[in-house]
Design a protein around this motif. Sequence first.
Motif, mmCIF file in Angstrom:
data_model
loop_
_atom_site.group_PDB
_atom_site.id
_atom_site.type_symbol
_atom_site.label_atom_id
_atom_site.label_comp_id
_atom_site.label_asym_id
_atom_site.label_seq_id
_atom_site.Cartn_x
_atom_site.Cartn_y
_atom_site.Cartn_z
ATOM 1 N N ALA A 53 -15.686 -6.682 30.714
ATOM 2 C CA ALA A 53 -15.036 -6.205 31.932
ATOM 3 C C ALA A 53 -15.983 -5.276 32.676
ATOM 4 N N LYS A 54 -15.807 -5.237 33.985
ATOM 5 C CA LYS A 54 -16.627 -4.371 34.847
ATOM 6 C C LYS A 54 -15.750 -3.906 36.003
ATOM 7 N N ASP A 59 -15.127 -2.237 39.824
ATOM 8 C CA ASP A 59 -15.725 -2.451 41.138
ATOM 9 C C ASP A 59 -16.592 -1.270 41.583
ATOM 10 N N PHE A 74 -10.727 -3.024 41.932
ATOM 11 C CA PHE A 74 -10.491 -4.201 41.106
ATOM 12 C C PHE A 74 -11.415 -4.185 39.894
ATOM 13 N N LEU A 91 -21.054 -11.688 33.318
ATOM 14 C CA LEU A 91 -19.836 -12.205 33.960
ATOM 15 C C LEU A 91 -20.089 -13.532 34.669
ATOM 16 N N GLU A 143 -13.460 -7.036 37.114
ATOM 17 C CA GLU A 143 -13.868 -8.405 36.869
ATOM 18 C C GLU A 143 -13.954 -8.604 35.365
ATOM 19 N N ASN A 190 -4.530 -3.909 35.331
ATOM 20 C CA ASN A 190 -5.399 -2.956 36.011
ATOM 21 C C ASN A 190 -4.526 -1.777 36.445
ATOM 22 N N GLY A 211 -15.164 -11.478 32.240
ATOM 23 C CA GLY A 211 -15.974 -12.660 31.982
ATOM 24 C C GLY A 211 -16.280 -12.813 30.513
ATOM 25 N N LYS A 238 -15.243 -16.173 35.368
ATOM 26 C CA LYS A 238 -15.038 -14.906 36.062
ATOM 27 C C LYS A 238 -13.614 -14.843 36.580
ATOM 28 N N LEU A 239 -12.967 -13.746 36.273
ATOM 29 C CA LEU A 239 -11.603 -13.497 36.722
ATOM 30 C C LEU A 239 -11.575 -12.112 37.338
ATOM 31 N N GLN A 240 -11.008 -12.007 38.501
ATOM 32 C CA GLN A 240 -10.888 -10.708 39.166
ATOM 33 C C GLN A 240 -9.417 -10.288 39.147
ATOM 34 N N SER A 275 -20.993 -3.740 32.920
ATOM 35 C CA SER A 275 -20.247 -4.629 32.036
ATOM 36 C C SER A 275 -20.133 -4.052 30.631
#
Length: 120
Positions: free
Chosen positions: A104-105, A107, A71, A80, A73, A65, A75, A84-86, A46
Amino acid sequence: MANEAYFSIQLKASKAGGQVGQSTSGRSDMTGGDMVQATQTIGTTSELVDFGDITGAPQFVMIQNLDDTNFIELGGDSGLTVFKLQIPAGQSSIFSPSSGTLYAKADTADVRILTVAIEA
């Protein structure tokens, strides 16, 4: 000036003879004058999304993206967990965050994102 910020969103789908669709748009005033459009590499731990000189919660944020596979994520906290939004690979999201802190993080591997943010 008035109505300096503008957004437009459209979502449509069609399958097996059925279809849905909706679009909306809006304008609003900006009390500040800072805006940012920049790319950033997001790693698998993150990290803060960079809003440049915007202080406080941006009025609007769009995150795209740019990765073909992984993907990301988003938060409101480093874990997060606040929200949380993916965002899947190749897709975008537009939203109005409640604070100027967005994490943001990625995948599986580093992901490049495009951020557009407008000061409130």
